[in-house]
Design an enzyme around this catalytic site. Structure first.
Site, PDB file in Angstrom:
ATOM      1  CE  LYS A   1      27.043 -19.840 -47.169  1.00 45.58           C
ATOM      2  NZ  LYS A   1      26.946 -20.432 -45.674  1.00 45.58           N
TER       3      LYS A   1
ATOM      4  N   GLY B   1      30.350 -21.742 -37.103  1.00 44.89           N
ATOM      5  CA  GLY B   1      29.179 -21.885 -36.203  1.00 44.89           C
ATOM      6  C   GLY B   1      30.267 -21.876 -34.578  1.00 44.89           C
TER       7      GLY B   1
ATOM      8  CB  ALA C   1      29.916 -17.736 -40.700  1.00 40.51           C
ATOM      9  N   GLY C   2      28.660 -17.411 -37.406  1.00 36.44           N
ATOM     10  CA  GLY C   2      28.647 -17.240 -36.416  1.00 36.44           C
ATOM     11  C   GLY C   2      27.362 -16.181 -35.317  1.00 36.44           C
TER      12      GLY C   2
ATOM     13  CG  ASN D   1      23.061 -24.305 -40.199  1.00 36.75           C
ATOM     14  OD1 ASN D   1      22.079 -24.840 -39.351  1.00 36.75           O
ATOM     15  ND2 ASN D   1      23.255 -24.552 -41.560  1.00 36.75           N
ATOM     16  CB  THR D   2      26.184 -22.713 -35.320  1.00 43.11           C
ATOM     17  OG1 THR D   2      26.410 -23.847 -36.750  1.00 43.11           O
ATOM     18  CG2 THR D   2      25.629 -23.887 -34.651  1.00 43.11           C
TER      19      THR D   2
END
Lengths: 266, 70
Positions: A106, A167, A193-194, A215-216
């Site tokens: 990545k 995040g 992301a996001g 992830n987050t």
């Protein structure tokens, strides 16, 4: 009785010739413990997880992170997080390959520690080097359709536009640009992301994204494992809805019930 | 007194205890070699070469491992 499979059940994702049965990729950062991370990974059925490379803390070495993951079932996707330019990213990618034997990477270059937005110029430069060096490159990018096209033309295996900054859990604030990227794509589009809620993931999949990377949203949830299960359902629902062919949005009302035959004499 | 720079930090050794290979350095620090990749003076050293890759006074060494990350 003959059982027919739904479109979603026969609809595997293929990246660089490798088949994935799950369209949910998972980042392994920020979990409360390695065990919770592993349970969340198992609960959502992901077959692709990202990991980062960092210096060993010589005085307090951590456990071997990879020993927590079933790499016979899960594709490891080392990232180049922390890299601020192409040279650093290429160096990290080569170290990751030496450490894991994995050629997947990545590509992530974020020179600005405040916004953590990816650098398009350095990302394209690094992608060209890594593709020539035999890597399977999955670049994390801002939702820029022209950059996405330049990267896929350079031979990257996917493009991974952000829904919103890393995040932030803001969801997909770049929808119009991602729609263009999906429309023109010759490689799978992974929204990365996001994405903060299962509904955001479902939205990305309904739009026609090939996968999402989360992830987050999992790591910071009060119950990461339950949230992983919720995301799994949302990703599957969004994909099935996309394959089912959603109706068009209209600007004026259209009755769902018949407009004739009502019990009234006109 | 011979020294190494390990992950940006200086480390001094006396002549007798100076680790002569990457493997010796990893062992003396009590690290899990299966989880580590090394870079010596900018050159990646694969795990298979840990036992034979020599270290010399003043070498800059990076010892790196996978951690959780998105």
């Amino acid at each position: 009785m003959i059982q027919t499979k739904t479109a979603a059940e026969t609809d595997a994702l293929v990246i660089a010739g490798k088949k994935f049965n799950s369209r949910m990729f998972v980042g392994t950062g920020k979990f409360s413990s390695a065990d919770v991370m592993r349970q969340a990974v198992d609960a959502c059925g992901t077959e692709m997880v990202t990991v980062a490379l960092r210096r060993v803390d010589i005085d307090n070495p951590d456990d071997d992170m990879l020993s927590k993951l079933d790499t016979s079932r899960i594709q490891l996707l080392p990232n180049t997080s922390g890299a601020r330019d192409a040279d650093e990213a290429v160096r990290v990618a080569r170290l990751a390959r030496a450490a894991s034997g994995v050629e997947w990477v990545k590509l992530e270059i974020t020179p600005d520690p405040y916004s953590l937005l990816p650098d398009p110029v350095e990302t394209l430069k690094a992608a060209e080097i890594l593709v020539k060096d035999g890597f399977i490159v999955l670049p994390y990018i801002n939702a820029d359709p022209i950059l996405a096209r330049r990267l896929q033309d350079a031979g990257t295996a996917t493009v991974m536009p952000l829904g919103s900054p890393i995040g932030t859990n803001q969801g997909i604030t770049t929808r119009k640009q991602i729609e263009i990227i999906i429309h023109q794509a010759t490689v799978p589009v992974v929204v990365d992301a996001g994405i903060g809620l299962p509904s955001h993931a479902a939205e990305a999949m309904e739009m026609g994204a090939s996968a999402v990377l989360i992830n987050t949203a999992l790591a910071v949830a009060a119950d990461s494992v339950a949230m992983a299960r919720a995301f799994k359902k949302a990703v599957e629902a969004g994909r099935e809805a996309y394959l089912a062919g959603p109706g068009q949005m209209r600007s004026v009302a259209e009755a769902s019930s018949p407009l004739t035959g009502f019990l009234r004499d006109e | 007194m011979p020294n190494l720079h390990i992950n940006g930090q200086p480390a001094c050794f006396d002549e007798a205890s100076f680790p002569k290979t990457v493997a010796a350095l990893i062992d003396v620090r009590g690290l899990n070699r299966k989880a580590i990749v090394a870079e010596v003076e900018g050159t990646i050293v694969a795990q298979n070469d840990f036992d034979t890759h020599p270290l010399k006074d003043g070498d800059k060494i990076e010892l790196i491992q996978f951690v959780g990350g998105g």
